[in-house]
Design a protein around this motif. Structure first.
Motif, short mmCIF file in Angstrom:
data_model
loop_
_atom_site.label_atom_id
_atom_site.label_comp_id
_atom_site.label_asym_id
_atom_site.label_seq_id
_atom_site.Cartn_x
_atom_site.Cartn_y
_atom_site.Cartn_z
N VAL A 43 39.63 32.34 41.05
CA VAL A 43 39.70 33.93 41.00
C VAL A 43 40.63 34.12 40.00
CG1 VAL A 43 40.35 36.02 41.93
CG2 VAL A 43 38.92 34.56 43.18
N ASP A 77 35.33 43.90 46.05
CA ASP A 77 34.55 44.58 44.86
C ASP A 77 35.18 45.67 44.36
OD1 ASP A 77 32.56 42.56 44.31
OD2 ASP A 77 31.46 43.17 46.23
N ALA A 119 34.63 45.26 50.44
CA ALA A 119 36.11 45.55 50.25
C ALA A 119 36.66 44.39 49.06
CB ALA A 119 36.83 45.19 51.39
N SER A 157 42.67 31.43 44.97
CA SER A 157 43.24 32.61 44.13
C SER A 157 44.67 32.00 43.44
CB SER A 157 43.77 33.71 44.96
OG SER A 157 44.81 33.79 45.55
N HIS A 171 45.89 37.14 35.99
CA HIS A 171 47.17 36.77 36.56
C HIS A 171 48.16 36.24 35.53
CE1 HIS A 171 50.07 35.54 39.76
NE2 HIS A 171 49.71 36.47 40.27
N GLN A 187 38.25 44.00 36.83
CA GLN A 187 39.25 44.98 36.50
C GLN A 187 39.55 44.49 34.85
OE1 GLN A 187 42.44 44.64 39.55
NE2 GLN A 187 41.48 43.08 40.03
N SER A 193 42.21 36.77 38.74
CA SER A 193 43.51 37.79 39.09
C SER A 193 43.63 37.84 40.38
CB SER A 193 43.11 38.99 38.18
OG SER A 193 41.81 39.50 38.38
N MET A 194 44.58 38.58 40.84
CA MET A 194 44.61 39.32 42.53
C MET A 194 43.63 40.34 42.61
SD MET A 194 47.11 37.76 43.92
CE MET A 194 48.16 38.61 45.03
N GLY A 195 43.32 40.60 43.75
CA GLY A 195 42.32 41.93 43.99
C GLY A 195 40.93 41.80 43.78
N VAL A 196 40.37 42.54 43.15
CA VAL A 196 38.73 42.68 43.33
C VAL A 196 38.25 42.44 41.90
CG1 VAL A 196 39.13 44.46 45.06
CG2 VAL A 196 39.13 45.25 42.88
#
Lengths: 264, 403
Positions: free
Chosen positions: A177, A60, A58, A156, A190, A185, A179-182
């Motif tokens: 990380v 990735d 979830a 994050s 961000h 991308q 960016s937000m999310g997986v």
């Protein structure tokens, strides 16, 4: 001393930036994975994240999801990845290995047995994206602050006031990380990425690594003063797919990235 | 460990770091909202005027006559959109609005939660995206059309098994990316804390009403309260107000599919081991490598490999009991309810009916026919069966079903 920590210390003393790649274990097959690990060591990678395939990744994006799915179809599981690590260590690999995996895989294997096996086979670090700080006690109590295997902490762009608490527990390096999310991308970082990285850098006693959406060393030029290195995952998998897992392509990419990263 | 996120050993917040502050914000906003008279007044206004609550507690006369005990049906099938799902959706969407979110996302399997979310989004003028597995989109074309008519965008998920669990993964991924302006409306009593708590709160109107209604009708509490369990939202809502009434048996009915022994089932409690999926630790169907196994059930709404963490806790603590009913038993009960009571239940709810009939027989055998006649039970009729007519037709024609 833990292999990741030793490597990071060595780089800091030399004033160099670290470069880490991600590969999904078992692609194109386990022999191929072993050869890739050796190639990355030759090319000057400072550590490798080895992805343990899971049915429900979830955290990735599509590239690693597909890689994970194919690896499962190839019969790859935690047990045979442990065997591959054991073999490649016996063949002389000293490159730090970090398992990137989901917590269910650890739980299913048994937390204590898992930690013991990491120690025996030579797994130096763990990245578990669905195991935030609040859920780490069970695993940390088995890892017991040893020098063998450490848990890498993720931060994050929206971690905010959680950052000091997370850093308190962090070892090896802190994984920021971008960016937000997986994963995977594109270099669409961000909007607050600079401020956030600078904040982490200011607070952290250990190296700050940035990952998610990085393709070339050039992508991290704007952040070069606030990070100690870069992590490339999805893009590297894509590159391997395009070049049919050519060892030469892997080596060239890693060597170039590492060189350019240190020339920024 | 955040103790309040746990039900015994189950629950927690197994999500990426990006979502931890989001969950904390949702929890704070939820706690504030449910202690705010104005919020509750608004929520109850929509439950009454829009959903059509309270729903009847119907005394199933002919069924009771045949099985020798008093069987009451809590008629969640009479809600707007045809099932209990809307109770929770309205609560969460009002919360989303209160938090200033403009967009909502949801996962759906059969499409019931997707339709309920699309409905709420239309009512409150929110942009709505529903994630649905490619396989489910093919199987549930009618619900896809309903969602689109209601103004929602339906995104086809092509990863893993292309079903509910994969749609949930995709919704979680999207949420992690967009949480700054998007609220994730989870449809079942699953997911990371505070979702199981919120879903329970917004579904607890079921048992609050039912308890009052049974006391009015019978002057005493029922022997048992029975509900079907996929993720467990109607069941937790049906159990909520009876948890403290220890003389009332609470029974959750999972889907045994083609039979637990065939491996083709959806009964996480029967054979699952504790695991982590969709942000929670709970019982989970897994293979020998710890990968999540596909669930099987004729009922799409029960076709889920995990179960809500509070159910896992209620099972281990012994407060509730979980049983499983096969496709065939559920379909027999479905037909019987049609013929005896003129009610076409959802196949999900038919699982609860099937076990209730078994329970009634056992009760009569155990306590004697005369004593059994004086006792009562409540079955949650969580949804109506209109959505299932194609599946039922295929089943009756002996064609099996796509699962």
């Amino acid at each position: 001393m833990n292999r990741i920590e030793a490597k990071m210390q060595q780089l800091q003393q030399a004033g160099e930036k670290a470069f880490i790649t991600y590969i999904t274990a078992g692609l194109p097959d386990l022999e191929g994975t072993k050869e890739l690990l050796k190639a990355q060591e030759r090319a000057g990678c400072d550590a490798v994240e080895l992805g343990i395939p899971f049915s429900d990744p979830a955290a990735d994006g599509p590239v690693i999801q597909n890689a994970s799915y194919r690896a499962i179809c190839n019969g790859i599981n935690l047990k045979n990845v442990f065997s591959a690590v054991e073999e490649v260590r016996r063949e002389g690999l000293t490159l730090p290995i970090i398992f990137m995996m989901y917590y269910n895989t650890v739980l299913h294997y048994g937390v204590e047995a898992f930690v013991k096996k990491c120690r025996e086979t030579g797994v130096d670090g763990l990245i578990i994206p669905d195991l935030p700080l609040e859920e780490q006690e069970e695993l940390q109590s088995c890892l017991a602050d040893s020098e063998d295997t450490i848990l890498i902490q993720l931060v994050s762009p929206v971690s905010g006031e959680r950052i000091p608490k997370i850093l308190d527990r962090a070892r090896g390096f802190v994984y920021c990380v971008s960016s937000m999310g997986v994963t995977g991308q594109g270099a669409d970082f961000h909007k607050e990425v600079m401020t956030y990285l600078a904040r982490v850098k200011e607070l952290s006693k250990i190296p700050v690594m940035m990952g998610f959406g990085i393709r070339t060393a050039e992508d991290v030029r704007p952040m070069k003063d606030v990070i100690d290195g870069a992590i490339v995952g999805s893009h590297f998998i894509q590159l391997m797919e395009e070049h049919d897992y050519s060892i030469e392509a892997a080596e060239t990419y890693c060597r170039t990235f590492k060189k350019e990263l240190n020339e920024l | 460990m955040n103790q309040k996120a746990y039900y015994g050993n189950f629950g927690g917040q197994y999500v990426s770091e990006s979502l931890m502050n989001v969950l904390a914000e949702v929890d704070a906003a939820f706690e504030e909202a449910i202690h705010d008279e104005a919020f509750l007044k608004q929520y109850h206004y929509y439950l009454r005027q829009y959903v059509g609550r309270e729903t009847p507690l119907y005394f199933a006369e002919r069924l009771s006559g045949k099985y020798g005990t008093k069987i009451y049906l809590k008629r969640e099938d009479l809600n707007h959109t045809g099932a209990h799902k809307i109770n929770n959706v309205l609560g969460q969407i009002l919360l989303a609005k209160r938090m200033g979110k403009k967009k909502v996302i949801a996962e759906t399997g059969a499409g019931q939660h997707g339709v309920a979310t699309a409905t709420g989004a239309a009512l409150f003028d929110m942009e709505c995206t529903v994630y649905m597995g490619e396989e489910d989109i093919k199987r549930q074309a009618l619900n896809v059309m309903r969602m689109e008519m209601l103004g929602a965008k339906v995104v086809s998920v092509r990863s893993g098994s292309n079903t509910l669990k994969d749609a949930t993964n995709e919704a979680i991924r999207t949420w992690a990316k967009t949480a700054e302006d998007t609220f994730y409306i989870i449809g079942s009593a699953v997911g990371p804390y505070p979702y199981p708590k919120m879903v329970k709160e917004f579904q607890s109107c079921i048992s609050r009403e039912a308890k009052k209604q049974i006391l009015e009708a019978e002057g005493k509490l029922p022997e048992a309260v029975i509900a079907c369990v996929g993720g467990g939202s109607n069941a937790i809502g049906m159990f909520a107000d009876f948890l403290g009434e220890t003389e009332v048996s609470l029974i959750g009915v999972e889907a045994a599919g083609k039979g637990i022994e065939t491996g083709e089932h959806a009964s996480a409690m029967a054979l699952g081991a504790p695991g982590v999926l969709h942000g929670m630790r709970s019982y989970l169907l897994q293979d020998e490598d710890g990968n999540v196994q596909l669930a099987h059930s004729i009922s799409a709404g029960l076709d889920y490999p995990g179960v809500g963490p509070e159910h896992a806790y209620l099972r281990d603590s012994g407060r509730a009991q979980y049983v499983a009913v096969t496709d065939a038993q559920a379909m027999d009960a479905l037909m019987e309810l049609c013929k005896l009571e003129g009610i076409i239940p959802a196949i999900e709810s038919a699982h609860a009916i099937a076990y209730a009939l078994q329970y009634a027989k056992d009760l009569a055998a155990r306590e004697g026919a005369e004593a059994a006649k004086e006792k009562s039970m409540i079955v949650c009729l969580s949804g109506r069966g209109d959505k299932d007519v194609n599946t039922i037709a295929d089943y009756l024609a002996g064609k099996g079903y796509l699962n």
